[in-house]
Design an enzyme around this catalytic site. Structure first.
Site, PDB file in Angstrom:
ATOM      1  N   GLU A   9       0.798  -1.219   0.000  1.00  0.00           N
ATOM      2  CA  GLU A   9       0.000   0.000   0.000  1.00  0.00           C
ATOM      3  C   GLU A   9       0.831   1.270   0.000  1.00  0.00           C
ATOM      4  O   GLU A   9       0.495   2.245  -0.661  1.00  0.00           O
ATOM      5  CB  GLU A   9      -0.936   0.012   1.219  1.00  0.00           C
ATOM      6  N   ASP A  83      -2.380  -4.304   3.372  1.00  0.00           N
ATOM      7  CA  ASP A  83      -2.596  -4.609   4.796  1.00  0.00           C
ATOM      8  C   ASP A  83      -3.547  -5.786   4.998  1.00  0.00           C
ATOM      9  O   ASP A  83      -4.476  -5.995   4.206  1.00  0.00           O
ATOM     10  CB  ASP A  83      -3.156  -3.375   5.520  1.00  0.00           C
ATOM     11  N   ASP A  85      -6.326  -6.579   6.334  1.00  0.00           N
ATOM     12  CA  ASP A  85      -7.658  -6.275   6.853  1.00  0.00           C
ATOM     13  C   ASP A  85      -8.630  -6.124   5.682  1.00  0.00           C
ATOM     14  O   ASP A  85      -8.262  -6.386   4.526  1.00  0.00           O
ATOM     15  CB  ASP A  85      -7.634  -5.011   7.723  1.00  0.00           C
ATOM     16  N   GLU A  87      -9.939  -3.478   4.217  1.00  0.00           N
ATOM     17  CA  GLU A  87      -9.532  -2.489   3.228  1.00  0.00           C
ATOM     18  C   GLU A  87      -8.384  -3.012   2.378  1.00  0.00           C
ATOM     19  O   GLU A  87      -8.353  -2.827   1.159  1.00  0.00           O
ATOM     20  CB  GLU A  87      -9.130  -1.179   3.920  1.00  0.00           C
ATOM     21  N   TYR A 345       0.777  -5.128  13.300  1.00  0.00           N
ATOM     22  CA  TYR A 345      -0.311  -4.392  12.649  1.00  0.00           C
ATOM     23  C   TYR A 345      -1.196  -3.705  13.680  1.00  0.00           C
ATOM     24  O   TYR A 345      -1.593  -4.312  14.681  1.00  0.00           O
ATOM     25  CB  TYR A 345      -1.142  -5.348  11.795  1.00  0.00           C
ATOM     26  N   ARG A 347      -4.234  -2.265  13.425  1.00  0.00           N
ATOM     27  CA  ARG A 347      -5.700  -2.337  13.370  1.00  0.00           C
ATOM     28  C   ARG A 347      -6.125  -3.743  13.754  1.00  0.00           C
ATOM     29  O   ARG A 347      -6.170  -4.644  12.929  1.00  0.00           O
ATOM     30  CB  ARG A 347      -6.215  -1.950  11.978  1.00  0.00           C
ATOM     31  N   HIS A 391      -5.348 -11.292  13.683  1.00  0.00           N
ATOM     32  CA  HIS A 391      -4.133 -10.557  14.016  1.00  0.00           C
ATOM     33  C   HIS A 391      -3.841 -10.690  15.506  1.00  0.00           C
ATOM     34  O   HIS A 391      -4.715 -10.971  16.304  1.00  0.00           O
ATOM     35  CB  HIS A 391      -4.286  -9.073  13.675  1.00  0.00           C
TER      36      HIS A 391
END
Length: 804
Positions: A9, A83, A85, A87, A345, A347, A391
């Site tokens: 990203e 990432d 997740d 998104e 990570y 989030r 995670h």
């Protein structure tokens, strides 16, 4: 040309990962999402209950996609590594779609058959032999053979050599449930935002927005303010006695019971009578209780608790916390070592820790704090019902990088956040803190006084983390509500021993309303109610401030007049959308999509059926605030028509009912139900352009000086707070507002002089060092106070009521 392409990203993440992969790999950054719903149109077709999003390439991302496509054409395999997740999965999915025409069908389950050549066969044989002879070979030493689809997904929870190489060795398929959950959320937000917002534009003013989560968050702030305004404060008294027993030290006890019942004192007369009664009574120790209290270590950070604790300890906004955490995750340049990802990570809503991480930190604790600080078994923390265990909790990626080792590579705030994460991780695997507690009961005739105290016997996790946690902040909020006992050092007195009163003091108090939300407490409220998800909290808090629905005053959220109005309209017209319970249920449904338990199209259909009916009704029935005029008894000074109250861009204002023939307007205030016109304040200054008098007016960004010759002369200038700018010597400090609505004080000579202060400067020289001005400050501990503008001076005094 490199044989393999990795797409991440961010450029920072790309630099860190490139270091671990070697010359066979090219690493490109998508710089966030590459495709999204269009900004200029609704972007979602709804046909027979099906929702079809029309994704387009985001403006400015065409060049990025072209570079990725070019590199993909020449690569044997493409690893999509955004990432881990929702998104990130959506970004990977959109890139995979763009690459389908270039590299063939992506992410399939079948292996890709390749035409063997003499060269590829020879290379494959070499790799096979190397793998057998040295299974510990790394990706950097040996690139993976292409055995499967050409475009694959890779996931890693931390950007370390071990994690990146493990992910490359075991590529995955795209998770359709995860990216469908993301696009369901995106479409839901578009359904709400793009259909309610235009309604607010027509009924209130242009530029307003509504959101599935943000509007509910504003409602929480508005309703808390309503609770505060409706709160009826009640008087109560406490009585403290300073006592001395047979052994020191002296201690303080508080009146707890009267005739065996809880002491409730509501007036001064009763309090004075009880003081006299205590002073005359013979006091003796009636009860003694000694106990041990164990205070367990806090759980490792998840996204929400990191935001809360960074707000409480470091005074960071949620947005700032997540921005800094992103940098720590993606990689920090550590001199000769290059870029290193320092945390996992950020989030996550899971408190899970890997066995390796726990083993490493237990060894570190034993070496640093002693073996008595290490629990017999690792501490395991309860996971929330909605926690996704994909995670780990937020932790340092390696204990080889303690804060003091990397401090010189980090700016101040980045270091403070990393240090906080480090300490929390270490503390979470340490033994409890142990306190010896002692509680005395002192009889005074029919009255009973109590005193309690505790002494830290074993620090446990406090040795690593210190005293303050988010629970401490919550305790501070409750202090006034629980004033039945005072604490302090308590002497070792025996039951039956006498004590003497050295002084008895009555204190008047008033019950307090619930506190306004801080960033930390609002995040906690959103989390507890299941509104939104931790990864969205920073954006929510930023949006409700930028849209001017709430403002922050002394670190607490206050609803604006606009926030109150919009909330009232939305609650009336869209009660389901604005209901916290419904919003939380919808979040659970979206989580169900991610977990493969719910169909994303059905979730959207169930929501939209009721929403469409409600929207059509609101179009007809929602109050048209723009058109509303509230009559007043005031008369226009220019044309003698009646003045009415209207709603404008800056809130309510007085306007002539003769508009458009008469455009007279003014500000007003309500006093005892009556409307009073606020006239312009006269000044002794003259206009620099036309020489006419200047007056003080009120505008969107506060008070300012304007020429009385308006509209012929439109000259204006900012209002001075009475302090000259010491930096440029030409301008003066003026009160201004930032884009986020926060008040600050900047030089009037801006942009030539950029000197600015967050604290209000006071036109008073420091009595200690004679600096030309003081600063008005605020803290939770001290309240309002005045301090010298020179930190090294150290002058400080409390702010009198008259000054504030």
């Amino acid at each position: 040309m490199s044989r393999y392409l990795v797409v991440v990203e961010s450029p920072a993440k790309a630099r860190t990962i490139k270091k671990y992969l070697g010359k066979d790999f090219t690493v490109k950054a998508s710089v966030g999402h590459v495709k999204d719903l269009p900004k200029s149109s609704f972007g979602v077709e709804i046909e027979e209950g099906a929702f079809v999003p029309a994704y387009t390439v985001i403006r400015g991302k065409g060049k990025v996609l072209q570079e990725i496509k070019k590199a993909a054409r020449e690569a044997e395999r493409v690893f999509l590594a955004p990432d881990p997740d929702r998104e990130g999965e959506a970004i990977a999915w959109h890139i995979a779609e763009e690459l389908e025409g270039i590299v063939g069908k992506s992410l399939g389950k079948k292996k890709v058959k390749k035409k063997a050549t003499k060269k590829t066969t020879k290379n494959a044989a070499k790799k096979k032999t190397a793998k057998k002879s040295d299974p510990a070979k790394t990706v950097k030493d040996e690139a993976p053979a292409v055995d499967g689809p050409r475009v694959v997904r890779v996931l890693f929870n931390e950007i370390t050599k071990r994690a990146v190489q493990a992910a490359i060795d075991e590529p995955l398929e795209l998770d359709a449930d995860k990216y469908n959950s993301q696009q369901a959320r995106r479409i839901l937000d578009r359904l709400v935002g793009y259909q309610i917002s235009p309604l607010l534009w027509r009924k209130v003013r242009r530029g307003l927005s509504a959101g599935r989560v943000q509007s509910v968050a504003v409602r929480l702030v508005v309703e808390r303010e309503q609770e505060i305004q409706a709160f009826k404060s009640q008087e109560y008294w406490t009585i403290d006695a300073r006592l001395m027993g047979e052994v020191p030290p002296a201690f303080t006890a508080r009146l707890a019971k009267i005739d065996g019942n809880k002491a409730e004192i509501h007036d001064e007369q009763t309090a004075r009578a009880l003081v006299a009664e205590i002073e005359k009574a013979k006091l003796k120790v009636e009860g003694l209780k000694e106990t041990e209290r164990r205070r367990k270590a806090p759980a490792p950070f998840i996204t929400s608790t990191l935001q809360q604790e960074a707000s409480n300890r470091l005074r960071f906004t949620a947005k700032k916390t997540m921005t800094l955490a992103q940098r720590l995750y993606e990689g920090i340049e550590l001199g000769e070592e290059g870029a290193v990802g320092l945390i996992t990570y950020m989030r996550t809503d899971s408190t899970r820790l890997s066995d390796d991480a726990v083993g490493d930190v237990r060894t570190y604790i034993e070496k640093t704090y002693g073996d008595d600080s290490v629990p017999e078994k690792p501490n395991v923390y309860k996971r929330g019902k909605k926690a996704q265990d994909a995670h780990e909790a937020i932790r340092p990626t390696s204990l080889e990088y303690p804060p003091e080792k990397v401090k010189r590579f980090l700016d101040r705030d980045l270091f403070r956040l990393y240090e906080l994460i480090w300490k929390r991780f270490v503390a979470c695997q340490m033994n409890p803190a142990v306190y010896d507690q002692r509680r005395l009961e002192i009889a005074a005739g029919r009255l009973l006084l109590t005193a309690a105290g505790s002494q830290l016997r074993f620090p446990g996790w406090l040795a690593a983390y210190g005293e303050r946690t988010e629970e401490d902040t919550a305790r501070e909020e409750r202090e006034e509500a629980d004033a039945s006992e005072v604490t302090g050092e308590i002497p070792a007195l025996q039951v039956g021993s006498s004590v003497a009163a050295q002084g008895v003091t009555p204190d008047q108090h008033f019950t307090q309303p619930p506190p306004r939300f801080s960033e930390a407490s609002l995040v906690k409220e959103l989390e507890e109610k299941g509104i939104g998800r931790p990864s969205t909290y920073a954006a929510i808090l930023s949006t409700i401030q930028s849209k001017e629905y709430v403002k922050k005053v002394e670190s607490r959220f206050h609803p604006t007049e606009l926030g109150n109005l919009v909330t009232e309209l939305l609650v009336e017209s869209f009660p389901r959308v604005m209901d916290a319970t419904f919003t939380a249920k919808l979040e659970d449904d979206l989580d169900g999509v991610e977990e493969g338990k719910a169909d994303w199209q059905k979730v959207l259909g169930d929501f939209y059926g009721n929403f469409k009916v409600t929207l059509e009704k609101a179009e007809k029935e929602m109050r048209d605030v723009k058109a509303e005029e509230t009559p007043t008894d005031l008369v226009c000074e220019k044309c003698q028509s009646a003045m009415v109250i209207k709603w404008g861009r800056n809130g309510r204002f007085l306007a002539c009912s003769g508009y458009p023939d008469c455009r007279n307007t003014g500000d007003f205030r309500e006093v005892d139900g009556k409307i009073e016109l606020l006239g312009d304040e006269e000044t002794e200054e003259s206009c620099d352009k036309c020489g006419r008098p200047m007056v003080i007016k009120r505008g969107r960004f506060g008070r300012f000086m304007a020429c009385t010759g308006y509209p012929e002369c439109k000259s204006s200038k900012p209002l001075s707070v009475g302090v000259d700018c010491p930096e440029c010597g030409k301008g003066y400090f003026t009160e201004r507002r930032s884009k986020r609505g926060r008040t600050f004080f900047g030089c009037s000579a801006y942009p030539d002089c950029t000197n600015a202060l967050w604290d209000r400067p006071l036109p008073e020289a420091c009595p200690q060092c004679q600096k030309p001005f003081l600063l008005q400050k605020y803290s939770k501990k001290d309240g309002r106070y005045v301090a010298c503008s020179d930190k090294e001076c150290g002058y400080k005094r409390t702010l009198d009521d008259e000054e504030s």
